[in-house]
Design a protein around this motif. Structure first.
Motif, short mmCIF file in Angstrom:
data_model
loop_
_atom_site.label_atom_id
_atom_site.label_comp_id
_atom_site.label_asym_id
_atom_site.label_seq_id
_atom_site.Cartn_x
_atom_site.Cartn_y
_atom_site.Cartn_z
N MET A 1 57.70 30.69 65.82
CA MET A 1 56.34 31.22 66.00
C MET A 1 56.34 32.30 67.09
N THR A 2 55.90 33.47 66.71
CA THR A 2 55.82 34.53 67.72
C THR A 2 54.41 34.67 68.29
N THR A 3 53.42 34.11 67.55
CA THR A 3 52.05 34.22 68.06
C THR A 3 51.74 33.05 68.99
N GLN A 4 51.01 33.38 70.05
CA GLN A 4 50.65 32.35 71.02
C GLN A 4 49.38 31.62 70.54
N ALA A 5 49.30 30.33 70.83
CA ALA A 5 48.11 29.57 70.45
C ALA A 5 46.90 30.17 71.17
N LYS A 6 45.81 30.23 70.47
CA LYS A 6 44.58 30.76 71.07
C LYS A 6 44.03 29.76 72.08
N ASP A 7 43.36 30.29 73.09
CA ASP A 7 42.81 29.40 74.11
C ASP A 7 41.39 29.83 74.48
N LEU A 8 40.88 29.22 75.56
CA LEU A 8 39.49 29.46 75.96
C LEU A 8 39.24 30.92 76.33
N ASN A 9 40.28 31.63 76.79
CA ASN A 9 40.13 33.06 77.07
C ASN A 9 39.74 33.83 75.81
N ASP A 10 40.41 33.47 74.71
CA ASP A 10 40.11 34.14 73.43
C ASP A 10 38.70 33.80 72.95
N LEU A 11 38.34 32.53 73.10
CA LEU A 11 37.00 32.10 72.67
C LEU A 11 35.92 32.79 73.50
N PHE A 12 36.18 32.91 74.80
CA PHE A 12 35.25 33.60 75.71
C PHE A 12 35.06 35.06 75.25
N LEU A 13 36.17 35.72 74.95
CA LEU A 13 36.12 37.12 74.54
C LEU A 13 35.38 37.28 73.20
N GLU A 14 35.68 36.40 72.24
CA GLU A 14 35.01 36.45 70.93
C GLU A 14 33.50 36.30 71.08
N THR A 15 33.11 35.35 71.94
CA THR A 15 31.68 35.05 72.11
C THR A 15 30.98 36.17 72.87
N LEU A 16 31.71 36.79 73.77
CA LEU A 16 31.19 37.95 74.51
C LEU A 16 30.92 39.10 73.53
N LYS A 17 31.83 39.31 72.58
CA LYS A 17 31.65 40.36 71.58
C LYS A 17 30.44 40.06 70.69
N ASP A 18 30.26 38.78 70.38
CA ASP A 18 29.14 38.34 69.55
C ASP A 18 27.81 38.68 70.23
N ILE A 19 27.67 38.34 71.51
CA ILE A 19 26.39 38.59 72.19
C ILE A 19 26.22 40.08 72.49
N TYR A 20 27.32 40.81 72.65
CA TYR A 20 27.25 42.26 72.89
C TYR A 20 26.65 42.94 71.66
N PHE A 21 27.15 42.56 70.50
CA PHE A 21 26.61 43.07 69.23
C PHE A 21 25.12 42.69 69.12
N ALA A 22 24.84 41.41 69.41
CA ALA A 22 23.46 40.90 69.29
C ALA A 22 22.50 41.70 70.18
N GLU A 23 22.89 41.92 71.44
CA GLU A 23 22.00 42.64 72.37
C GLU A 23 21.72 44.06 71.87
N LYS A 24 22.72 44.70 71.29
CA LYS A 24 22.51 46.07 70.80
C LYS A 24 21.55 46.09 69.61
N GLN A 25 21.62 45.06 68.78
CA GLN A 25 20.67 44.95 67.66
C GLN A 25 19.26 44.67 68.18
N ILE A 26 19.18 43.80 69.17
CA ILE A 26 17.88 43.45 69.76
C ILE A 26 17.23 44.69 70.38
N LEU A 27 18.06 45.50 71.05
CA LEU A 27 17.58 46.74 71.67
C LEU A 27 16.94 47.66 70.63
N LYS A 28 17.49 47.68 69.42
CA LYS A 28 16.93 48.51 68.35
C LYS A 28 15.66 47.89 67.74
N ALA A 29 15.62 46.55 67.72
CA ALA A 29 14.49 45.86 67.06
C ALA A 29 13.24 45.83 67.93
#
Lengths: 164, 164
Positions: A1-29
């Motif tokens: 296996m060359t890929t490293q197991a995902k951890d809380l850092n990855d989950l934090f980053l994914e969720t940060l991207k989710d709310i970043y997208f959400a805020e930009k949509q909210i700004l338009k709405a």
């Protein structure tokens, strides 16, 4: 296996991207919701929250910088669904007495989504030792809670006025 | 004009259909989340909430009956989006230390959506004079808040255990 197991850092980053997208949509709405609102207080609340949202996006930019990542959004189906429900209300109830209550309800659904996301992100930032990021996320969390309380108050004011 | 202007009764019914659909989707998703959960406490929390959800659907059936309408759901894009995000987390973080925190976060987003919907519906039921419906909606609102608090506790327990 060359890929490293995902951890809380990855989950934090994914969720940060989710709310970043959400805020930009909210700004338009928000300007569209402000334009449709019938009461001056509700329009003002949406306009004020639009300004707040700009500051919240800046805080997210800072959080990305603090963890050494480029600020990027990731499509968030949940927020798209909520904002679509808001659009439907504007179409179906435009010009009726139910429009403002409907707009308030749609906005509160969005606020609650954000409250859950920022609460989670703040907790994870603390766990990962990102103290400054946790402080920024907590500042936004407090604003979202205030906005939700204000919207509840506006909904009740309307009810009280009617009953008077 | 032969059509009557829509009012708060219509908005109440639309929103009731939205949460009815959402609860049925949640009922299907919870066993999958319970199966994936790594900690026994989280699995138990999801199983308990599945049972609660059955009771919450029964309460909604009663509310429909009280207002003289047939119980019917209406596709709720918001909940579909949130449950899809939960599925993505199970796929991306399955078998990693981030799975349980991710499942808790997904579940809390759903809980907050429900808290906003039941809070709104209860307020409208009161305004419309549906006292018994308001009581039923308030009972579910209290359960959703309890579940959110329990999930926050489980998230913190995990953090505390790690830090110990």
């Amino acid at each position: 296996m060359t890929t490293q197991a995902k951890d809380l850092n990855d989950l934090f980053l994914e969720t940060l991207k989710d709310i970043y997208f959400a805020e930009k949509q909210i700004l338009k709405a928000l300007p569209k919701m402000a334009k449709k609102a019938q009461s001056d207080e509700l329009r003002q609340a949406f306009e004020t929250h639009r300004e707040q949202t700009e500051g919240q996006i800046e805080r997210l930019d800072q959080v990305f910088e603090l963890i050494g990542k480029a600020p990027r959004g990731k499509t968030c189906d949940a927020i798209m669904g909520m904002l679509n429900e808001g659009k439907e209300i504007m179409e179906e109830f435009g010009g009726t007495e139910a429009l403002d209550p409907g707009l308030i309800a749609a906005a509160q659904a969005v606020e609650h989504y954000e409250i859950s996301r920022y609460g989670t992100l703040k907790k994870w930032a603390q766990e990962l030792g990102h103290r400054e990021a946790a402080r920024l996320l907590d500042a936004t969390l407090a604003e979202e809670k205030q906005t939700d309380t204000l919207l509840s108050k506006l909904a009740s004011n309307k009810i009280n006025l009617k009953a008077a």
